[in-house]
Every structure is written in C-alpha cells, then in structure tokens.
Design a protein around this motif. Structure first.
Motif, PDB file in Angstrom:
ATOM      1  N   ARG A 162     -31.148 -16.011   4.279  1.00 36.74           N
ATOM      2  CA  ARG A 162     -32.481 -16.526   3.963  1.00 36.74           C
ATOM      3  C   ARG A 162     -33.252 -16.863   5.247  1.00 36.74           C
ATOM      4  O   ARG A 162     -34.447 -16.557   5.370  1.00 36.74           O
ATOM      5  CB  ARG A 162     -32.378 -17.772   3.087  1.00 36.74           C
ATOM      6  N   VAL A 163     -32.569 -17.504   6.184  1.00 40.32           N
ATOM      7  CA  VAL A 163     -33.223 -17.831   7.466  1.00 40.32           C
ATOM      8  C   VAL A 163     -33.643 -16.552   8.175  1.00 40.32           C
ATOM      9  O   VAL A 163     -34.745 -16.451   8.727  1.00 40.32           O
ATOM     10  CB  VAL A 163     -32.281 -18.675   8.347  1.00 40.32           C
ATOM     11  N   LEU A 164     -32.753 -15.563   8.164  1.00 39.88           N
ATOM     12  CA  LEU A 164     -33.049 -14.279   8.799  1.00 39.88           C
ATOM     13  C   LEU A 164     -34.241 -13.608   8.127  1.00 39.88           C
ATOM     14  O   LEU A 164     -35.105 -13.018   8.799  1.00 39.88           O
ATOM     15  CB  LEU A 164     -31.815 -13.388   8.728  1.00 39.88           C
ATOM     16  N   ASP A 165     -34.317 -13.703   6.804  1.00 40.94           N
ATOM     17  CA  ASP A 165     -35.430 -13.112   6.066  1.00 40.94           C
ATOM     18  C   ASP A 165     -36.747 -13.796   6.423  1.00 40.94           C
ATOM     19  O   ASP A 165     -37.807 -13.155   6.478  1.00 40.94           O
ATOM     20  CB  ASP A 165     -35.153 -13.223   4.562  1.00 40.94           C
ATOM     21  N   VAL A 172     -32.344  -6.675   5.246  1.00 42.57           N
ATOM     22  CA  VAL A 172     -32.137  -8.094   4.966  1.00 42.57           C
ATOM     23  C   VAL A 172     -32.410  -8.397   3.501  1.00 42.57           C
ATOM     24  O   VAL A 172     -31.647  -9.118   2.848  1.00 42.57           O
ATOM     25  CB  VAL A 172     -33.038  -8.960   5.876  1.00 42.57           C
ATOM     26  N   ARG A 173     -33.472  -7.826   2.953  1.00 44.71           N
ATOM     27  CA  ARG A 173     -33.808  -8.072   1.546  1.00 44.71           C
ATOM     28  C   ARG A 173     -32.721  -7.521   0.617  1.00 44.71           C
ATOM     29  O   ARG A 173     -32.331  -8.174  -0.355  1.00 44.71           O
ATOM     30  CB  ARG A 173     -35.153  -7.420   1.216  1.00 44.71           C
ATOM     31  N   ALA A 174     -32.240  -6.318   0.919  1.00 43.45           N
ATOM     32  CA  ALA A 174     -31.190  -5.740   0.085  1.00 43.45           C
ATOM     33  C   ALA A 174     -29.910  -6.558   0.173  1.00 43.45           C
ATOM     34  O   ALA A 174     -29.214  -6.767  -0.829  1.00 43.45           O
ATOM     35  CB  ALA A 174     -30.928  -4.293   0.499  1.00 43.45           C
ATOM     36  N   LEU A 175     -29.585  -7.039   1.380  1.00 42.79           N
ATOM     37  CA  LEU A 175     -28.387  -7.862   1.549  1.00 42.79           C
ATOM     38  C   LEU A 175     -28.528  -9.172   0.786  1.00 42.79           C
ATOM     39  O   LEU A 175     -27.577  -9.626   0.136  1.00 42.79           O
ATOM     40  CB  LEU A 175     -28.142  -8.128   3.036  1.00 42.79           C
ATOM     41  N   LEU A 176     -29.698  -9.788   0.839  1.00 45.12           N
ATOM     42  CA  LEU A 176     -29.911 -11.036   0.112  1.00 45.12           C
ATOM     43  C   LEU A 176     -29.719 -10.827  -1.388  1.00 45.12           C
ATOM     44  O   LEU A 176     -29.064 -11.636  -2.060  1.00 45.12           O
ATOM     45  CB  LEU A 176     -31.310 -11.581   0.403  1.00 45.12           C
ATOM     46  N   ALA A 177     -30.271  -9.746  -1.926  1.00 44.98           N
ATOM     47  CA  ALA A 177     -30.100  -9.461  -3.349  1.00 44.98           C
ATOM     48  C   ALA A 177     -28.629  -9.302  -3.701  1.00 44.98           C
ATOM     49  O   ALA A 177     -28.132  -9.855  -4.693  1.00 44.98           O
ATOM     50  CB  ALA A 177     -30.879  -8.193  -3.716  1.00 44.98           C
ATOM     51  N   LEU A 178     -27.898  -8.551  -2.895  1.00 46.54           N
ATOM     52  CA  LEU A 178     -26.478  -8.309  -3.141  1.00 46.54           C
ATOM     53  C   LEU A 178     -25.692  -9.613  -3.150  1.00 46.54           C
ATOM     54  O   LEU A 178     -24.904  -9.880  -4.071  1.00 46.54           O
ATOM     55  CB  LEU A 178     -25.930  -7.366  -2.074  1.00 46.54           C
ATOM     56  N   LEU A 179     -25.900 -10.446  -2.146  1.00 50.82           N
ATOM     57  CA  LEU A 179     -25.115 -11.674  -2.043  1.00 50.82           C
ATOM     58  C   LEU A 179     -25.446 -12.649  -3.164  1.00 50.82           C
ATOM     59  O   LEU A 179     -24.555 -13.320  -3.702  1.00 50.82           O
ATOM     60  CB  LEU A 179     -25.337 -12.333  -0.677  1.00 50.82           C
ATOM     61  N   GLY A 186     -31.814 -12.803  -7.604  1.00 49.19           N
ATOM     62  CA  GLY A 186     -31.266 -11.590  -7.001  1.00 49.19           C
ATOM     63  C   GLY A 186     -31.922 -10.337  -7.547  1.00 49.19           C
ATOM     64  O   GLY A 186     -32.238  -9.409  -6.798  1.00 49.19           O
ATOM     65  N   LEU A 187     -32.141 -10.302  -8.849  1.00 46.97           N
ATOM     66  CA  LEU A 187     -32.800  -9.139  -9.444  1.00 46.97           C
ATOM     67  C   LEU A 187     -34.234  -9.007  -8.956  1.00 46.97           C
ATOM     68  O   LEU A 187     -34.719  -7.891  -8.715  1.00 46.97           O
ATOM     69  CB  LEU A 187     -32.763  -9.255 -10.969  1.00 46.97           C
ATOM     70  N   ALA A 188     -34.920 -10.129  -8.808  1.00 45.44           N
ATOM     71  CA  ALA A 188     -36.302 -10.084  -8.316  1.00 45.44           C
ATOM     72  C   ALA A 188     -36.353  -9.566  -6.882  1.00 45.44           C
ATOM     73  O   ALA A 188     -37.217  -8.743  -6.532  1.00 45.44           O
ATOM     74  CB  ALA A 188     -36.934 -11.473  -8.408  1.00 45.44           C
ATOM     75  N   VAL A 189     -35.424 -10.036  -6.049  1.00 44.31           N
ATOM     76  CA  VAL A 189     -35.380  -9.553  -4.664  1.00 44.31           C
ATOM     77  C   VAL A 189     -35.057  -8.064  -4.646  1.00 44.31           C
ATOM     78  O   VAL A 189     -35.656  -7.284  -3.899  1.00 44.31           O
ATOM     79  CB  VAL A 189     -34.343 -10.354  -3.839  1.00 44.31           C
ATOM     80  N   LEU A 190     -34.116  -7.658  -5.497  1.00 41.24           N
ATOM     81  CA  LEU A 190     -33.717  -6.250  -5.540  1.00 41.24           C
ATOM     82  C   LEU A 190     -34.894  -5.356  -5.923  1.00 41.24           C
ATOM     83  O   LEU A 190     -35.052  -4.262  -5.373  1.00 41.24           O
ATOM     84  CB  LEU A 190     -32.559  -6.082  -6.521  1.00 41.24           C
ATOM     85  N   ARG A 191     -35.728  -5.818  -6.845  1.00 39.77           N
ATOM     86  CA  ARG A 191     -36.881  -5.017  -7.255  1.00 39.77           C
ATOM     87  C   ARG A 191     -37.875  -4.831  -6.112  1.00 39.77           C
ATOM     88  O   ARG A 191     -38.663  -3.878  -6.121  1.00 39.77           O
ATOM     89  CB  ARG A 191     -37.576  -5.670  -8.447  1.00 39.77           C
TER      90      ARG A 191
END
Length: 438
Positions: free
Chosen positions: A224-227, A236-243, A279-284
């Motif tokens: 989140r800090v990195l984002d 970074v966005r894809a990694l955040l969604a995955l985690l 996570g789903l919102a970030v993934l979209r």
C-alpha cells in the motif's frame, strides 16, 4: 530477580518486532550491511544473557540499537587500526562522527522498512542476491527459509548470501535508497520481495502461531505504501489485488488444533468479505499487460475465482485451469505447471492432472509438493498402492512439521480406506507462491 521465562519471551518478541527496523537504522547510518547484521545478532545474544539478570529494558528497541551501534563502531575502529593507516585519535574522531550522523538521503521514501527494501535491491547485485538479502535484512528470515521460498538448497542460499555481502563490502556499492527518479528501476525486484515476504507468512511453522499472519499484514501495508509512493504502476496494483484476496482467507486456514484446512474445507463465513471486495476492485483497475504485472494479474484472477465461488463445488475449475495455462505460457515455471495440474484434475479428472506432472520431479527435485500432488491424484484415480508410495516420497522431502503432520494423516487415510477420493481441490496447489496457499 527478573523472571527468566519472561525475559526469554521478551527477547523473542523483540526479535520479531525490532529486527528489521533496527537493522535498517544501522545500515542507513553505516552503509555496511555485513557489519550491521553481525552487530545486531551480537546485541540479541547480549540481550538473552543480560535481560534475565538485569530486567527487560523499558525500550527494548532502543537498547538493541545502542548495543548494536557500539559493536559496529568497535568493528570499524578495529578495521581502521588494523590497516595502520591512521592514528588512533583520528580513528576515534571519525567513528564518533559516524555515530552522530543524522543525514537522511532517503527521506523521499517515508517508510523505514520500505526504504531498506529499496536499498537492498541495488541493480549492481544479481536479482537473486537482491531478493535473498532483502528477505534476510527486512523480514529477518533464516537462510533455510529463504532457500525454501526460492526453491534452492540451503547451502546454495548460504553461499549466495555470503557472496552478496562480500560484494557489497568490497565494491563500495552505495547501500542507500535511490533518488526519486530511480525508484522505478528497482520496482520489479521490490515487488518480488514483497510477494515473497507475504508467501513466507503462510509457510506453516511449529511456533505457537503456525501462520505468521502479522507478516502478511506487513507485506500488504508495504505494498500500500509503495502504491502511494509510485501510484498507478500495474505491477504494484496487481500485486495488491493478489495479496488482499489471498489474505482474506487467513482466519480459515487452520483449525483449532493448528492443522491445515484445505481450501475446499474452509468455512467461507470466516473469510474477510471487505478485503475480498477491495481486492476485486483493485483487480478491475489493472488492465492486461506483460511481464511481472501480468503474472500477478493472472494469479489474482485465480484467487478471485476461489474467493467469489459460493462453495467449493461451485468453483469454475475450467476457468482456473485456463488461467494457469496462460500463466505457464508467460513464465515457463514448473511450479505453475504443478498448480495447473491440480486445476486440470478438477476440471477433467485425476488422470488428466497426472499427465501434466510428467517431468516435474526433475524440474523440482527437492519440492515435496510434486509427490504429494501425485499421491492425491493417484488416490482419487483409485490407485492407492501407488498413492502411498508417493505420499512416502513427499514425507522424505518435507521439512515443515505442520505439513508433515498433514501428509502423515493423508498417508494413513489412504492406507486405511484403500484410496478414497479426497474433496475437490484436495491435491492442493504448490506452496512456492501465494496462489498455492491452502
């Protein structure tokens, strides 16, 4: 007289809480990760010896920092005197100046731990060395665990870490946070490290808490800090969604005895719906891409299939198998092939999954997940004697006590029932990456 057990617990808590931030401060001040790590280890030894007698200090982190700083300064002073290039008085002045130094060239990265991650990921080091150093310095992981995460032998990893430290010490590589315009140069390796820190959280241990969910919390916090620091980066966005999607299932992964609960058996009411929604919102927000960003996006899509299925038997296994096929095409990874074999077995039957395991023993010779997956699929295919052989092969390779108990239970059940089929997904995906969590 202080209670020795309380003091020992305090040292253990201090290790988990203060290792990384104190190490980061030492490295940032002295620029010598080799000395910093050795000095901090010595400080913990001193704490284990002194705290039972003297009592636990009111600020354990400050105590450890002071003790470790003194040891670094002693080593620097001894090195300078040994070289006999400067008078002792000059050496003392310079070491005192180092101790008082407060400049902070990495202030544009506001988080101390993320700053250390960027410093460790120096492009002058080989990628595998950067990752190993960061997992050691930032997460405080032991060499054996880093080796398991990176699927190499422990002696190989120990040698790799030693070479990397010597290179840093001998080459004069500036061990510091890069300037703002160079942060993107290290982004892929930084993302990989945070991905592996999260993965380490879900490697069961034989500690009171078999899963280190706090480490998963920290990995997500750093992403989140990195984002926020580098907004809009697909990797970074894809990694955040995955985690987020993987972490949402943390409370259902173990039963009350600490035994693993496989995905099909988990109580989905205990999953964190708010994190799944986020996570789903970030993934979209992540479009199809290439390279590492696409790898994380595909893994997140797999996780999304699991977290949105209302029940295990409602999982769209054909979709999961297709996603793993695309991921294998992208990465060529044998670990992904192993995960794909599980999904194909669910979609098309165990024999189809077994066919995809051909060649994986040679590609992953020390990975217990290959024979364990084969054993589950053989059992489901009605071949219990072969399944038992594969379970024993997996037990010969597994090191983790929690997973060992799980495999022993499956072997006993196979021998008792003659190979009764397990539940959907019982073969499990490999644990070498977050998409293989239980």
């Amino acid at each position: 007289m202080p209670d020795r057990a309380d003091a020992a617990d305090a040292v253990d808590r201090a290790w988990r809480t203060h290792w990384s931030p104190v190490l980061g401060l030492l490295i940032g001040q002295f620029g010598r990760p080799d000395l910093a790590e050795d000095a901090l280890a010595d400080a913990f030894v001193a704490a284990a010896r002194r705290w039972p007698a003297d009592g636990v200090p009111s600020s354990p982190g400050a105590w450890l920092l002071t003790a470790a700083r003194r040891r670094v300064l002693d080593r620097l002073r001894a090195e300078a005197v040994h070289r006999r290039k400067e008078p002792l008085m000059v050496v003392d002045e310079r070491t005192r100046a180092l101790a008082a130094e407060t400049t902070d060239p990495g202030a544009h990265v506001g988080d101390d731990r993320l700053r250390l991650v960027f410093a460790c990921c120096h492009p002058a080091l080989a990628p595998e060395a950067r990752i190993a150093l960061t997992l050691r310095f930032v997460a405080g992981l032991p060499t054996a665990e880093i080796a398991r995460l990176l699927l190499v032998q422990e002696p190989t990893m120990a040698a790799r870490l030693t070479r990397a430290k010597k290179r840093l010490a001998a080459s004069g590589i500036p061990f510091a946070t890069p300037p703002p315009e160079r942060l993107d140069d290290r982004l892929d390796v930084v993302a990989t490290v945070l991905y592996l820190v999260f993965t380490a959280a879900y490697h069961p241990t034989d500690e009171p808490d078999p899963l280190r969910t706090a480490l998963g919390d920290e990995a997500i916090r750093l992403v989140r800090v990195l984002d926020g620091l580098l907004p809009g980066r697909p990797v970074v966005r894809a990694l955040l969604a995955l985690l987020l999607l993987q972490h949402s299932r943390r409370d259902a992964r173990l039963d009350d005895t600490g035994a693993l609960v496989l995905l099909p058996d988990q109580d989905r009411r205990r999953w964190h719906a708010d994190e799944i929604a986020e996570g789903l919102a970030v993934l979209r927000s992540v479009r199809p891409s290439t390279g590492q960003a696409e790898e994380y996006r595909l893994q997140a899509l797999v996780a999304a299939e699991h977290t949105t299925a209302p029940a295990a038997d409602a999982t769209r296994w054909t979709v999961v198998a297709d996603l793993y096929g695309r991921l294998e095409d992208l990465t060529g990874s044998p670990v992904v092939r192993l995960a794909r074999a599980v999904a194909v077995a669910e979609a098309e039957g165990p024999e189809a999954g077994l066919a995809l395991l051909d060649g994986l023993d040679a590609a992953l010779p020390t990975h217990h997940r290959v024979p364990s997956v084969r054993a589950e699929l053989l059992a489901r295919a009605g071949r219990p004697a072969e399944a038992a052989v594969s379970f024993r092969a997996a037990l010969a390779l597994v090191h983790n006590p929690v997973e060992r108990r799980h495999l022993e239970g499956r072997l006993a059940a196979t021998e008792l029932t003659g190979g009764a089929a397990g539940p959907p997904g019982a073969a499990r995906c490999p644990r070498g990456r977050p998409d293989g969590q239980p």
